[in-house]
Design a protein around this motif. Structure first.
Motif, PDB file in Angstrom:
ATOM      1  N   MET A 163       0.825  -1.203   0.000  1.00 41.28           N
ATOM      2  CA  MET A 163       0.000   0.000   0.000  1.00 41.28           C
ATOM      3  C   MET A 163       0.859   1.253   0.000  1.00 41.28           C
ATOM      4  O   MET A 163       0.523   2.252  -0.642  1.00 41.28           O
ATOM      5  N   THR A 164       1.988   1.203   0.712  1.00 39.66           N
ATOM      6  CA  THR A 164       2.917   2.333   0.694  1.00 39.66           C
ATOM      7  C   THR A 164       3.444   2.569  -0.716  1.00 39.66           C
ATOM      8  O   THR A 164       3.509   3.713  -1.196  1.00 39.66           O
ATOM      9  N   LEU A 165       3.793   1.479  -1.403  1.00 34.92           N
ATOM     10  CA  LEU A 165       4.308   1.619  -2.759  1.00 34.92           C
ATOM     11  C   LEU A 165       3.216   2.037  -3.743  1.00 34.92           C
ATOM     12  O   LEU A 165       3.453   2.847  -4.642  1.00 34.92           O
ATOM     13  N   PHE A 169       3.757   5.445  -5.860  1.00 28.80           N
ATOM     14  CA  PHE A 169       3.750   5.512  -7.317  1.00 28.80           C
ATOM     15  C   PHE A 169       2.553   6.303  -7.828  1.00 28.80           C
ATOM     16  O   PHE A 169       2.657   7.021  -8.825  1.00 28.80           O
ATOM     17  N   GLY A 170       1.397   6.169  -7.172  1.00 30.85           N
ATOM     18  CA  GLY A 170       0.238   6.947  -7.590  1.00 30.85           C
ATOM     19  C   GLY A 170       0.480   8.440  -7.473  1.00 30.85           C
ATOM     20  O   GLY A 170       0.167   9.207  -8.391  1.00 30.85           O
ATOM     21  N   VAL A 171       1.077   8.860  -6.357  1.00 25.91           N
ATOM     22  CA  VAL A 171       1.375  10.281  -6.161  1.00 25.91           C
ATOM     23  C   VAL A 171       2.486  10.730  -7.093  1.00 25.91           C
ATOM     24  O   VAL A 171       2.442  11.833  -7.656  1.00 25.91           O
ATOM     25  N   THR A 212      11.152   3.632  -1.719  1.00 26.03           N
ATOM     26  CA  THR A 212      11.176   2.248  -2.163  1.00 26.03           C
ATOM     27  C   THR A 212      12.150   1.445  -1.325  1.00 26.03           C
ATOM     28  O   THR A 212      12.975   2.007  -0.606  1.00 26.03           O
ATOM     29  N   PRO A 213      12.076   0.118  -1.411  1.00 18.81           N
ATOM     30  CA  PRO A 213      13.029  -0.727  -0.685  1.00 18.81           C
ATOM     31  C   PRO A 213      14.465  -0.445  -1.134  1.00 18.81           C
ATOM     32  O   PRO A 213      14.694   0.106  -2.217  1.00 18.81           O
TER      33      PRO A 213
END
Length: 250
Positions: A163-165, A169-171, A212-213
């Motif tokens: 969900m964080t990713l 990416f959406g933002v 990101t990781p």
């Protein structure tokens, strides 16, 4: 000078607050209606979202639930989040209905384009993460797992991670809209954006590193699209600015 404002009559503050409350209640109702329709598919939705990881798990490895209630609460939470994401077009439509009466016709045309673009780009960012970033990232993680260590991810931790990713990416894909909006309202101009391009590229990689990781693949897969979207935003802002200048001259 001709006033292009719509002939809406001024409303008192109480009327604005009442309308705002009504539109907020509609947004909440829309989210819960979508949630009610999706709740019976909560397990299938989680299965779909977890597919990029499960496809790269070693043989005989599975995801696990370390909390007693996780098998129920995690799909429940995911379904609620999905309901919010699916309700975004309706939510933005309600926001638009609230602010539109105060805009000029030229402003409405640009605002509608920005509104539609923001919805499409947000969903495009999430799709990019799901179909491209997740498979590459989880393949890398699976290959990097030390010998003797079983890769068995907790379902709740996985949900928080993806969900964080998804949100990141959406933002990130909203960059063209943000660039056009900043130029449109006069905060910056196109020449300044071109001048700071090298700093923007560095900033994209810094943001990719933070969101990101810690692997070069996912960082690059976020940073490069952000830079390209910035360039697209600069191009669109140039076109909008030229169109406004022509309109003013006319």
């Amino acid at each position: 000078m001709i006033d292009n404002r719509q002939p809406d009559q001024p409303q008192p503050l109480v009327s604005h607050l009442t309308e705002l409350r009504t539109r907020l209640l509609r947004c909440v109702a829309a989210i819960f209606l979508i949630f009610a329709g999706l709740f019976s598919f909560a397990q299938q939705i989680y299965t779909l979202v977890s597919a990029p990881l499960r496809d790269h798990l070693p043989a005989n490895a599975t995801m696990i639930a370390t909390d007693v209630a996780s098998p129920f609460l995690t799909p429940f939470k995911l379904t609620m989040i999905v309901s919010v994401f699916l309700a975004i077009p309706f939510i933005l439509q309600q926001i638009w209905g609230f602010i539109a009466p105060g805009l000029y016709r030229q402003e409405k045309r640009i605002a509608i384009a920005l509104l539609v673009s923001s919805i499409v780009l947000f969903y495009a960012g999430m799709a990019f993460a799901y179909f491209l970033v997740f498979p590459l990232m989880f393949s890398f993680f699976a290959a990097a797992t030390p010998a003797g260590v079983a890769m068995m991810t907790d379902i709740a931790n996985y949900l928080d991670f993806v969900m964080t990713l998804f949100f990141a990416f959406g933002v990130a894909f909203e960059i063209p809209v943000a660039v056009v909006l900043l130029v449109w309202i006069g905060v910056v101009d196109v020449q300044y954006l071109k001048k700071v391009r090298p700093y923007v590229v560095i900033g994209c990689f810094v943001v990719g590193m933070l969101l990101t990781p810690p692997d070069i693949f996912s960082q690059t897969l976020l940073a490069v699209p952000m830079w390209l979207l910035f360039e697209a935003g600069v191009l669109c802002a140039s076109l909008v600015r030229k169109r406004n200048e022509v309109a003013c001259i006319g």
